[in-house]
Write a protein that holds these residues in place. Structure first.
Motif, PDB file in Angstrom:
ATOM      1  N   THR A 159      -5.960  14.330 -12.249  1.00  0.00           N
ATOM      2  CA  THR A 159      -7.253  14.549 -11.597  1.00  0.00           C
ATOM      3  C   THR A 159      -7.417  13.514 -10.505  1.00  0.00           C
ATOM      4  O   THR A 159      -7.233  12.318 -10.743  1.00  0.00           O
ATOM      5  N   ASN A 160      -7.757  13.967  -9.295  1.00  0.00           N
ATOM      6  CA  ASN A 160      -7.882  13.054  -8.161  1.00  0.00           C
ATOM      7  C   ASN A 160      -8.832  11.902  -8.454  1.00  0.00           C
ATOM      8  O   ASN A 160      -9.865  12.086  -9.106  1.00  0.00           O
ATOM      9  N   ALA A 161      -8.492  10.720  -7.935  1.00  0.00           N
ATOM     10  CA  ALA A 161      -9.410   9.591  -7.979  1.00  0.00           C
ATOM     11  C   ALA A 161     -10.454   9.749  -6.871  1.00  0.00           C
ATOM     12  O   ALA A 161     -10.315  10.592  -5.979  1.00  0.00           O
ATOM     13  N   SER A 162     -11.497   8.922  -6.936  1.00  0.00           N
ATOM     14  CA  SER A 162     -12.539   8.938  -5.899  1.00  0.00           C
ATOM     15  C   SER A 162     -12.954   7.510  -5.545  1.00  0.00           C
ATOM     16  O   SER A 162     -14.113   7.244  -5.257  1.00  0.00           O
ATOM     17  N   THR A 163     -11.974   6.607  -5.612  1.00  0.00           N
ATOM     18  CA  THR A 163     -12.259   5.203  -5.320  1.00  0.00           C
ATOM     19  C   THR A 163     -12.719   5.029  -3.878  1.00  0.00           C
ATOM     20  O   THR A 163     -12.317   5.787  -2.996  1.00  0.00           O
ATOM     21  N   SER A 164     -13.553   4.024  -3.650  1.00  0.00           N
ATOM     22  CA  SER A 164     -14.099   3.790  -2.315  1.00  0.00           C
ATOM     23  C   SER A 164     -14.085   2.297  -2.028  1.00  0.00           C
ATOM     24  O   SER A 164     -15.013   1.573  -2.377  1.00  0.00           O
ATOM     25  N   THR A 165     -12.985   1.831  -1.414  1.00  0.00           N
ATOM     26  CA  THR A 165     -12.880   0.406  -1.103  1.00  0.00           C
ATOM     27  C   THR A 165     -11.853   0.203  -0.005  1.00  0.00           C
ATOM     28  O   THR A 165     -10.918   0.998   0.147  1.00  0.00           O
ATOM     29  N   ILE A 270       1.002  -1.629  -9.209  1.00  0.00           N
ATOM     30  CA  ILE A 270       1.073  -1.106  -7.851  1.00  0.00           C
ATOM     31  C   ILE A 270      -0.292  -1.302  -7.210  1.00  0.00           C
ATOM     32  O   ILE A 270      -1.322  -1.018  -7.837  1.00  0.00           O
ATOM     33  N   THR A 271      -0.314  -1.795  -5.974  1.00  0.00           N
ATOM     34  CA  THR A 271      -1.586  -1.916  -5.265  1.00  0.00           C
ATOM     35  C   THR A 271      -1.467  -1.269  -3.895  1.00  0.00           C
ATOM     36  O   THR A 271      -0.373  -1.181  -3.324  1.00  0.00           O
ATOM     37  N   TRP A 272      -2.623  -0.805  -3.391  1.00  0.00           N
ATOM     38  CA  TRP A 272      -2.734  -0.304  -2.025  1.00  0.00           C
ATOM     39  C   TRP A 272      -3.686  -1.232  -1.276  1.00  0.00           C
ATOM     40  O   TRP A 272      -4.735  -1.607  -1.779  1.00  0.00           O
ATOM     41  N   ASP A 273      -3.308  -1.582  -0.051  1.00  0.00           N
ATOM     42  CA  ASP A 273      -4.158  -2.394   0.808  1.00  0.00           C
ATOM     43  C   ASP A 273      -4.566  -1.532   1.996  1.00  0.00           C
ATOM     44  O   ASP A 273      -3.720  -1.138   2.815  1.00  0.00           O
ATOM     45  N   ILE A 274      -5.856  -1.208   2.099  1.00  0.00           N
ATOM     46  CA  ILE A 274      -6.360  -0.237   3.058  1.00  0.00           C
ATOM     47  C   ILE A 274      -6.823  -0.942   4.329  1.00  0.00           C
ATOM     48  O   ILE A 274      -7.662  -1.843   4.291  1.00  0.00           O
ATOM     49  N   GLY A 275      -6.274  -0.500   5.484  1.00  0.00           N
ATOM     50  CA  GLY A 275      -6.680  -1.117   6.738  1.00  0.00           C
ATOM     51  C   GLY A 275      -8.054  -0.674   7.176  1.00  0.00           C
ATOM     52  O   GLY A 275      -8.849  -1.449   7.705  1.00  0.00           O
ATOM     53  N   SER A 276      -8.372   0.600   6.965  1.00  0.00           N
ATOM     54  CA  SER A 276      -9.676   1.139   7.335  1.00  0.00           C
ATOM     55  C   SER A 276      -9.891   2.443   6.578  1.00  0.00           C
ATOM     56  O   SER A 276      -8.958   3.007   6.019  1.00  0.00           O
ATOM     57  N   GLY A 277     -11.137   2.933   6.551  1.00  0.00           N
ATOM     58  CA  GLY A 277     -11.422   4.173   5.841  1.00  0.00           C
ATOM     59  C   GLY A 277     -11.253   4.026   4.350  1.00  0.00           C
ATOM     60  O   GLY A 277     -11.478   2.954   3.786  1.00  0.00           O
ATOM     61  N   GLN A 278     -10.839   5.107   3.700  1.00  0.00           N
ATOM     62  CA  GLN A 278     -10.672   5.106   2.251  1.00  0.00           C
ATOM     63  C   GLN A 278      -9.408   5.878   1.879  1.00  0.00           C
ATOM     64  O   GLN A 278      -8.953   6.744   2.623  1.00  0.00           O
ATOM     65  N   ALA A 279      -8.836   5.554   0.723  1.00  0.00           N
ATOM     66  CA  ALA A 279      -7.688   6.303   0.212  1.00  0.00           C
ATOM     67  C   ALA A 279      -7.745   6.315  -1.302  1.00  0.00           C
ATOM     68  O   ALA A 279      -8.181   5.345  -1.928  1.00  0.00           O
ATOM     69  N   GLN A 280      -7.323   7.431  -1.881  1.00  0.00           N
ATOM     70  CA  GLN A 280      -7.346   7.594  -3.334  1.00  0.00           C
ATOM     71  C   GLN A 280      -6.024   8.174  -3.823  1.00  0.00           C
ATOM     72  O   GLN A 280      -5.308   8.837  -3.068  1.00  0.00           O
ATOM     73  N   ALA A 281      -5.716   7.933  -5.105  1.00  0.00           N
ATOM     74  CA  ALA A 281      -4.532   8.511  -5.733  1.00  0.00           C
ATOM     75  C   ALA A 281      -4.847   9.948  -6.134  1.00  0.00           C
ATOM     76  O   ALA A 281      -5.739  10.191  -6.941  1.00  0.00           O
ATOM     77  N   ASN A 282      -4.105  10.895  -5.573  1.00  0.00           N
ATOM     78  CA  ASN A 282      -4.353  12.308  -5.821  1.00  0.00           C
ATOM     79  C   ASN A 282      -3.392  12.891  -6.848  1.00  0.00           C
ATOM     80  O   ASN A 282      -2.400  12.263  -7.231  1.00  0.00           O
ATOM     81  N   ILE A 283      -3.679  14.127  -7.244  1.00  0.00           N
ATOM     82  CA  ILE A 283      -2.846  14.874  -8.190  1.00  0.00           C
ATOM     83  C   ILE A 283      -1.386  14.857  -7.732  1.00  0.00           C
ATOM     84  O   ILE A 283      -1.082  15.100  -6.566  1.00  0.00           O
ATOM     85  N   GLY A 284      -0.488  14.573  -8.654  1.00  0.00           N
ATOM     86  CA  GLY A 284       0.941  14.532  -8.363  1.00  0.00           C
ATOM     87  C   GLY A 284       1.480  13.130  -8.203  1.00  0.00           C
ATOM     88  O   GLY A 284       2.700  12.922  -8.295  1.00  0.00           O
ATOM     89  N   SER A 285       0.598  12.147  -7.945  1.00  0.00           N
ATOM     90  CA  SER A 285       1.067  10.762  -7.870  1.00  0.00           C
ATOM     91  C   SER A 285       1.778  10.425  -9.179  1.00  0.00           C
ATOM     92  O   SER A 285       1.202  10.572 -10.255  1.00  0.00           O
ATOM     93  N   THR A 286       3.039   9.987  -9.077  1.00  0.00           N
ATOM     94  CA  THR A 286       3.858   9.802 -10.280  1.00  0.00           C
ATOM     95  C   THR A 286       4.618   8.490 -10.216  1.00  0.00           C
ATOM     96  O   THR A 286       5.228   8.158  -9.196  1.00  0.00           O
TER      97      THR A 286
END
Length: 509
Positions: A159-165, A270-286
């Protein structure tokens, strides 16, 4: 003797762009108009090429890693493509979604998962278009490899994430506000622990580990987002790579693969560092981890290498070897792990094989382009092209990730290289690009089991019984030779000249 169990199918001639519509259909179906596939398959896996089938049937039990890189074109507007892995027509064990833009194709999405297979199981690899149709293009590749170590894990977001950071964060932390869901029925593990509320993986047994992470990045912001992905073992940085998650073309898929030496108790995050906007882990991330089998066999020790590029290639439109140090103004390669049987020479970007056998080759390239380009990636043995892949790299968004892979038979002394080429614009090969080569190990038809008692309750000796003697040996025959049950040194063809000698031994001078 048993041989490695594997399958590799590669599209060498693209299909029509109407091959697959809005109903799930097999990817590797020879009925797709004009499509041509090549294959390299062990004799215990059967690919059914019958029109409308495209299935894979397994002759024996095993744990298998399935990797699909789908190169495709879209005949309509920007549409999602959904990929599923299904066993025996049951509910999908894996589902992933990536987007194909009509103005940016051929596009590529890599989907991967570990599956537990029983003899007779039938595997379906299928795709469907959100609307319109898609075509299967040159380079689409399926690699199925057996895991024989018994130590593995494969966790998929369902199920898709909806993180906002925009802060660096762990996208697989289920305890994070808006974190993803990992439905229990779609996970698999043995001797490795996933802690969801920490987004971490704990290693229970030291060794060399094959690590493949496929990140499906959804973008909820109004702008494109630069995403730097980090893989860490504790505070140790194993991998760093930067990608562009496009609001227009999301979800964007970015896969990386390394082999790493991990100690018992090591904790991966695992970490993601976001330059701008938003990004989330979606269905299929494995996230897939498995220990490379290091059992000492007469067939030899494990053979593998994993090289990480840490520099920016000098941009060019000519064919170039991105692991040749001369392709950089200041080259920097990090050999994360090497089993000792593959020699990497950075002076000419070559990988020389010293043990014959089938090799799983994975090139995860991070590519940027001065303007929109069709990039051709190739894998060569002794300068002969064995695998060819083509995809569109858009100048906005870039850099983009492409995973090219296949299983090739190699002889002692064979030299492997990879190349990239552009149809005109200058392209680069960014830091974070990796090349991993892994020899597929011979499996054993009969695994060790718990032997029955040597002496039964009625004092019967089970010295030569199959359930006692044979179960104590890894073997390719149902019954091992009775000779292995005889104490003392082995003799050849009944010769008696060799006798056991017992002594206290000589003194050390």
């Amino acid at each position: 003797m048993a041989k490695p169990s594997f399958a590799n199918i590669v599209c060498t001639t693209s299909s029509a762009n109407t091959a697959i519509g809005t109903t799930a259909a097999p990817v590797f179906d020879t009925n797709h108009g004009s499509v041509v596939f090549s294959n390299n398959i062990s004799d215990d896996i059967t690919w059914d090429q019958t029109a409308g089938e495209g299935t894979f049937t397994f002759a024996r039990d095993g744990i298998y890693h399935v990797v699909l890189s789908l190169f495709s074109v879209n005949n309509a507007a920007n549409r999602d493509t959904t990929v599923t892995f299904t066993k025996n027509s049951d509910s999908a064990f894996y589902t992933g979604v990536h987007q194909v833009l009509a103005a940016m194709d051929p596009a590529e999405g890599t989907h991967q998962k570990i599956l537990s297979i029983s003899a007779g199981d039938v595997l379906n690899i299928e795709a469907l278009a959100e609307a319109g149709t898609i075509g299967i293009t040159k380079g689409t590749s399926l690699s199925i490899t057996e895991i024989t170590s018994g130590v593995y894990i494969s966790n998929t977001v369902t199920t898709n994430a909806s993180t906002s950071t925009t802060d660096e964060f762990n996208p697989y932390d289920t305890d994070l506000s808006g974190g993803p869901v990992f439905a229990a029925g779609n996970q698999i593990a043995s001797a490795i622990t996933f802690t969801g509320d920490a987004g971490s993986w704990t290693i229970a047994e030291d060794g060399k580990y094959f690590i493949m992470v496929s990140n499906f990045m959804g973008s909820a912001g109004a702008t494109n987002s630069n995403v730097t992905i980090h893989l860490k073992s504790g505070d140790d940085e194993i991998f760093t790579g930067a990608y562009r998650a496009s609001r227009v073309a999301e979800p964007v898929e970015a896969t990386f693969c390394v082999v790493e030496d991990l100690a018992t108790g090591a904790v991966l995050t695992i970490t993601w560092d976001i330059g701008s906007g938003q990004a989330q882990a979606n269905i299929g991330s494995t996230i897939t981890l498995y220990k490379i089998d290091d059992t000492e066999l007469v067939r030899g020790a494990p053979s593998f290498i994993s090289v990480l590029n840490k520099a920016v290639l000098t941009a060019t439109a000519s064919e170039i070897n991105p692991f040749d140090e001369d392709s950089y103004s200041s080259a920097s390669f990090d050999t994360r792990s090497n089993g000792g049987f593959i020699a990497f020479d950075a002076s000419d970007g070559t990988f020389t094989i010293s043990e014959a056998g089938p090799y799983f080759i994975i090139h995860n390239q991070i590519t940027q382009a001065a303007s929109d380009a069709i990039v051709t990636s190739e894998v060569k043995i002794n300068d002969v092209v064995k695998l060819t892949f083509e995809r569109h790299i858009d100048s906005n968004p870039d850099p983009q990730n492409t995973t090219v892979h296949g299983i090739l038979d190699c002889a002692v002394g064979d030299v492997i290289i990879v190349t990239i080429d552009s149809d005109s614009p200058n392209i680069g090969h960014d830091a974070g690009s990796t090349l991993t080569i892994l020899k597929l190990r011979d499996g054993w038809v009969f695994r060790e089991a718990v032997p029955e008692s040597y002496i039964t309750d009625n004092f019967t000796l089970n010295t030569f019984s199959q359930d006692f003697l044979s179960s104590r040996h890894k073997r390719d025959a149902a019954q091992v030779p009775f000779l292995l049950g005889v104490p003392g040194p082995l003799s050849l063809r009944g010769r008696t000249s060799q006798v056991a000698v017992v002594s206290k031994g000589d003194k050390k001078n």
